[in-house]
Design a protein around this motif. Structure first.
Motif, PDB file in Angstrom:
ATOM      1  N   SER A  29       0.762  -1.347  -0.006  1.00 10.02           N
ATOM      2  CA  SER A  29      -0.071  -0.098   0.005  1.00 10.02           C
ATOM      3  C   SER A  29       0.889   1.313   0.034  1.00 10.02           C
ATOM      4  O   SER A  29       2.078   1.296   0.499  1.00 10.02           O
ATOM      5  CB  SER A  29      -0.909   0.040   1.456  1.00 10.02           C
ATOM      6  N   THR A  44       0.927   5.955  -1.044  1.00  4.17           N
ATOM      7  CA  THR A  44       0.044   7.137  -1.352  1.00  4.17           C
ATOM      8  C   THR A  44       1.060   8.019  -2.103  1.00  4.17           C
ATOM      9  O   THR A  44       2.056   8.056  -2.150  1.00  4.17           O
ATOM     10  CB  THR A  44      -0.517   7.927  -0.173  1.00  4.17           C
ATOM     11  N   VAL A  56      -4.206   9.782  -0.773  1.00  2.20           N
ATOM     12  CA  VAL A  56      -5.018   8.629  -0.429  1.00  2.20           C
ATOM     13  C   VAL A  56      -4.781   8.159   1.049  1.00  2.20           C
ATOM     14  O   VAL A  56      -3.588   8.339   1.308  1.00  2.20           O
ATOM     15  CB  VAL A  56      -4.952   7.645  -1.387  1.00  2.20           C
ATOM     16  N   TYR A  70      -6.268   5.632   4.275  1.00  5.64           N
ATOM     17  CA  TYR A  70      -6.642   4.311   4.748  1.00  5.64           C
ATOM     18  C   TYR A  70      -7.424   4.374   6.003  1.00  5.64           C
ATOM     19  O   TYR A  70      -6.593   4.566   7.146  1.00  5.64           O
ATOM     20  CB  TYR A  70      -5.785   3.212   4.371  1.00  5.64           C
ATOM     21  N   THR A  85     -15.032   8.751  -0.385  1.00  2.00           N
ATOM     22  CA  THR A  85     -14.819   7.583   0.257  1.00  2.00           C
ATOM     23  C   THR A  85     -15.182   6.465  -0.605  1.00  2.00           C
ATOM     24  O   THR A  85     -16.453   6.322  -1.185  1.00  2.00           O
ATOM     25  CB  THR A  85     -15.690   7.567   1.619  1.00  2.00           C
ATOM     26  N   GLY A 136      -8.054   1.589  -5.013  1.00  6.02           N
ATOM     27  CA  GLY A 136      -7.126   2.764  -5.061  1.00  6.02           C
ATOM     28  C   GLY A 136      -7.732   3.842  -6.114  1.00  6.02           C
ATOM     29  O   GLY A 136      -8.901   3.732  -6.540  1.00  6.02           O
ATOM     30  N   TYR A 182      -2.883   3.280  -3.503  1.00  4.19           N
ATOM     31  CA  TYR A 182      -3.109   2.054  -3.590  1.00  4.19           C
ATOM     32  C   TYR A 182      -3.426   1.185  -2.038  1.00  4.19           C
ATOM     33  O   TYR A 182      -2.087   1.829  -1.391  1.00  4.19           O
ATOM     34  CB  TYR A 182      -2.412   1.426  -4.425  1.00  4.19           C
ATOM     35  N   VAL A 183      -4.124   0.781  -1.987  1.00  6.59           N
ATOM     36  CA  VAL A 183      -4.544  -0.045  -0.554  1.00  6.59           C
ATOM     37  C   VAL A 183      -4.655  -1.539  -0.955  1.00  6.59           C
ATOM     38  O   VAL A 183      -5.761  -1.788  -1.543  1.00  6.59           O
ATOM     39  CB  VAL A 183      -5.390   0.665   0.310  1.00  6.59           C
ATOM     40  N   VAL A 196      -7.879  -4.824   1.747  1.00  5.49           N
ATOM     41  CA  VAL A 196      -8.979  -4.067   2.602  1.00  5.49           C
ATOM     42  C   VAL A 196      -9.789  -5.134   3.141  1.00  5.49           C
ATOM     43  O   VAL A 196     -10.727  -5.736   2.315  1.00  5.49           O
ATOM     44  CB  VAL A 196      -9.331  -2.931   1.971  1.00  5.49           C
ATOM     45  N   ILE A 198     -11.554   3.810   2.159  1.00  2.00           N
ATOM     46  CA  ILE A 198     -10.438   4.240   1.255  1.00  2.00           C
ATOM     47  C   ILE A 198     -10.806   5.786   0.993  1.00  2.00           C
ATOM     48  O   ILE A 198     -11.775   6.073   0.335  1.00  2.00           O
ATOM     49  CB  ILE A 198      -9.950   3.510  -0.135  1.00  2.00           C
TER      50      ILE A 198
END
Length: 230
Positions: A76, A78, A83, A85, A163, A177, A189-190, A193, A199
């Protein structure tokens, strides 16, 4: 050569030597190319990812980028804090900056034809709706090893935050993401989750087009996704 004088013999030998040297010079680039090919072929994907793309043979540059993307999308991150999380328990997890994780690497971008297709979804309307307002079912594919998953929703917004959540999942987790569609560059990008995680796209620009994307390392299938202002 018995009828030749010494001077003529010397000239003949010199011409022969020059011919050999010329042949060696012509063969050297080919030999170097073969050695480069052999060296790159022997590298693991991780070793390939960290090769200097500026000096790599042209035919290996895409391979290097693909190798880098497989690493980039395994964690993950940013870009400039755009971004964020939030874990299902409400804890905000600080995402590392892309530039800290991957110094000197370029942020992944959509291919130009894909970027234009995404923009066409917005320009098809007579006016811009400045709000993210999506709730629907999205098929979560396993992510590609070489590129970002394509956006499932493209939008403008005038809100200070957008969101993304998964209201239902076919498995245990998803990856999500946001992408700046105007530039094609990913913003964050995460991965992995859990349901209930959020996110956030923070401080989006009013007249910039954005895309939301999702995939899964868990079970592929339909997820009910929300991408809304707030």
């Amino acid at each position: 050569m018995s009828n030749l004088n010494n001077q003529d013999k010397i000239w003949i030998v010199m011409i022969m030597l020059l011919s050999v040297l010329t042949l060696l010079l012509l063969l050297t680039p080919s030999l170097a190319f073969a050695n480069d090919q052999q060296d790159y072929n022997s590298l693991s994907q991780q070793e390939l990812a960290y090769q200097d793309i500026d000096v790599a043979p042209e035919e290996w540059k895409d391979e290097i980028l693909d190798a880098r993307n497989s690493i980039i999308y395994s964690t993950s991150w940013t870009v400039d804090g755009q971004v964020a999380y939030e874990l299902p328990d409400g804890t905000i997890e600080e995402l590392p900056e892309f530039s800290d994780l991957f110094p000197d690497w370029d942020v992944p971008r959509l291919k130009e034809d894909v970027r234009k297709q995404q923009l066409a979804k917005l320009t098809a309307y007579d006016f811009q709706i400045l709000a993210a307002n999506y709730v629907g079912f999205v098929y979560l594919f396993e992510p590609s090893d070489s590129s970002a998953t394509l956006p499932f929703y493209t939008f403008f917004t005038s809100a200070s935050r957008v969101t993304m959540t998964a209201d239902s999942l076919p498995g245990t987790s998803y990856n999500g993401g946001f992408t700046n569609i105007d530039t094609g560059a990913d913003l964050g990008y995460v991965n992995n989750v859990k349901q209930g995680g959020k996110i956030y796209l923070t401080n989006p620009k009013r007249n910039t087009a954005y895309g939301a994307r999702a995939s899964t390392y868990s079970t592929t299938g339909y997820a009910q996704m929300s991408v809304v202002d707030g």
